[in-house]
Design a protein around this motif. Structure first.
Motif, mmCIF file in Angstrom:
data_model
loop_
_atom_site.group_PDB
_atom_site.id
_atom_site.type_symbol
_atom_site.label_atom_id
_atom_site.label_comp_id
_atom_site.label_asym_id
_atom_site.label_seq_id
_atom_site.Cartn_x
_atom_site.Cartn_y
_atom_site.Cartn_z
ATOM 1 N N THR A 9 2.537 6.373 -7.027
ATOM 2 C CA THR A 9 1.472 7.129 -7.689
ATOM 3 C C THR A 9 1.565 8.609 -7.371
ATOM 4 N N ALA A 10 1.879 8.940 -6.119
ATOM 5 C CA ALA A 10 1.974 10.343 -5.713
ATOM 6 C C ALA A 10 3.058 11.076 -6.505
ATOM 7 N N ILE A 11 4.184 10.419 -6.707
ATOM 8 C CA ILE A 11 5.282 11.050 -7.443
ATOM 9 C C ILE A 11 4.914 11.262 -8.913
ATOM 10 N N ILE A 12 4.416 10.193 -9.556
ATOM 11 C CA ILE A 12 4.078 10.290 -10.982
ATOM 12 C C ILE A 12 2.908 11.243 -11.208
ATOM 13 N N SER A 68 -1.605 -1.760 -10.562
ATOM 14 C CA SER A 68 -2.569 -0.828 -9.970
ATOM 15 C C SER A 68 -2.122 0.618 -10.094
ATOM 16 N N ILE A 69 -0.830 0.832 -10.223
ATOM 17 C CA ILE A 69 -0.314 2.195 -10.303
ATOM 18 C C ILE A 69 -0.847 2.919 -11.536
ATOM 19 N N VAL A 70 -1.042 2.192 -12.637
ATOM 20 C CA VAL A 70 -1.532 2.819 -13.873
ATOM 21 C C VAL A 70 -2.905 3.463 -13.672
ATOM 22 N N PRO A 71 -3.934 2.715 -13.252
ATOM 23 C CA PRO A 71 -5.229 3.363 -13.015
ATOM 24 C C PRO A 71 -5.203 4.364 -11.859
ATOM 25 N N LEU A 72 -4.349 4.116 -10.869
ATOM 26 C CA LEU A 72 -4.249 5.067 -9.763
ATOM 27 C C LEU A 72 -3.743 6.420 -10.251
ATOM 28 N N VAL A 73 -2.747 6.390 -11.135
ATOM 29 C CA VAL A 73 -2.222 7.641 -11.696
ATOM 30 C C VAL A 73 -3.296 8.342 -12.524
ATOM 31 N N ILE A 74 -3.965 7.574 -13.396
ATOM 32 C CA ILE A 74 -4.994 8.158 -14.252
ATOM 33 C C ILE A 74 -6.162 8.698 -13.426
ATOM 34 N N GLY A 75 -6.462 8.047 -12.319
ATOM 35 C CA GLY A 75 -7.545 8.506 -11.457
ATOM 36 C C GLY A 75 -7.164 9.689 -10.584
ATOM 37 N N THR A 76 -5.874 9.825 -10.288
ATOM 38 C CA THR A 76 -5.412 10.882 -9.384
ATOM 39 C C THR A 76 -5.047 12.169 -10.105
ATOM 40 N N VAL A 77 -4.470 12.068 -11.292
ATOM 41 C CA VAL A 77 -3.996 13.256 -12.014
ATOM 42 C C VAL A 77 -5.094 14.309 -12.213
ATOM 43 N N PRO A 78 -6.288 13.950 -12.711
ATOM 44 C CA PRO A 78 -7.316 14.985 -12.902
ATOM 45 C C PRO A 78 -7.688 15.694 -11.599
ATOM 46 N N PHE A 79 -7.824 14.928 -10.525
ATOM 47 C CA PHE A 79 -8.162 15.513 -9.225
ATOM 48 C C PHE A 79 -7.074 16.480 -8.768
ATOM 49 N N PHE A 80 -5.816 16.034 -8.858
ATOM 50 C CA PHE A 80 -4.702 16.864 -8.401
ATOM 51 C C PHE A 80 -4.529 18.090 -9.286
ATOM 52 N N ALA A 81 -4.699 17.914 -10.603
ATOM 53 C CA ALA A 81 -4.560 19.044 -11.529
ATOM 54 C C ALA A 81 -5.561 20.147 -11.195
ATOM 55 N N THR A 140 0.826 -1.211 0.000
ATOM 56 C CA THR A 140 0.000 0.000 0.000
ATOM 57 C C THR A 140 0.855 1.254 0.000
ATOM 58 N N ILE A 141 1.914 1.256 0.821
ATOM 59 C CA ILE A 141 2.825 2.407 0.862
ATOM 60 C C ILE A 141 3.518 2.582 -0.482
ATOM 61 N N TYR A 142 3.922 1.468 -1.087
ATOM 62 C CA TYR A 142 4.572 1.502 -2.408
ATOM 63 C C TYR A 142 3.646 2.105 -3.461
ATOM 64 N N MET A 143 2.407 1.635 -3.512
ATOM 65 C CA MET A 143 1.452 2.166 -4.477
ATOM 66 C C MET A 143 1.198 3.654 -4.250
#
Length: 227
Positions: free
Chosen positions: A33-36, A102-115, A26-29
């Protein structure tokens, strides 16, 4: 203490190694994801602010296209996005199962929110400071780095802290559908096998990770606001 755990958390004791491994996953994911997503989110947030009609480099086509894409992506429930982009995930990492996948969808799901959070943070920057920089002949890149990102740092840190907390919840959801981590532990080993103590411990660890993230975020928020 060992007697207490053996009595009330017997399944957790048997799965102690798996609990540790799931926490690490969980910490790894979260960190990966947070960095990317952090890099892409800041870039897109800056583009939104700069290309707005009141920005320093207005571009209606770029702004409206990016704005609509972000709105659409944010509107898709994450659990559905996991299924929708499964072919893309398999193309990128070769599989749709596991923490790395899991990192792939996590990044795609997080980027719009963070942007969007970054956009809101940068819009709080005093317009007078931006105008002063323009009057001094600063280039677009100089205004972005020396004004927007520098003056908007407290807001960026707040947005980052909020995003990381939201991200921890998404990792649990990804884990519930085979992504590994504490979500997978809680559902596959706990809920599906009626091992309630595993569900409780997995939930407590997730809450602890959230509290730690919030404490770190609050620390950096105070540092940037008093800098």
């Amino acid at each position: 203490m060992s007697e207490f755990f053996n009595r009330y958390f017997p399944n957790v004791v048997k799965l102690s190694d798996e609990v540790v491994q799931s926490t690490i996953e969980t910490i790894y994911m979260t960190l990966a994801t947070a960095i990317i997503a952090g890099v892409f989110g800041i870039i897109l947030g800056v583009i939104l602010v700069v290309s707005d009609r009141q920005g320093i480099a207005p571009n209606k086509l770029v702004y409206e296209t990016l704005d609509k894409v972000i709105n659409i992506c944010r509107s898709i429930p994450f659990i559905i996005m996991l299924a929708v982009i499964a072919p893309f995930t398999r193309l990128v990492v070769g599989t749709t199962i596991g923490t790395t996948a899991s990192i792939v969808p996590l990044v795609i799901g997080t980027v719009p929110f963070f942007a969007r959070q970054i956009q809101n943070a940068l819009l709080e920057v005093d317009g007078g400071v931006v105008e002063a920089a323009q009057a001094m002949g600063s280039s677009t890149l100089e205004i972005i780095f020396r004004v927007y990102l520098k003056e908007g740092l407290p807001g960026i840190v707040r947005a980052s802290a909020l995003t990381v907390i939201n991200l921890i919840g998404l990792t649990a959801m990804a884990g519930a559908v085979g992504g590994g981590g504490l979500g997978n532990l809680a559902i596959a080993r706990g809920y599906n096998r009626f091992q309630n103590d595993v569900v409780v411990v997995a939930t407590l660890i997730i809450l602890i990770l959230v509290f730690i993230s919030q404490m770190i975020g609050n620390y950096f928020i105070r540092k940037t606001e008093h800098a």
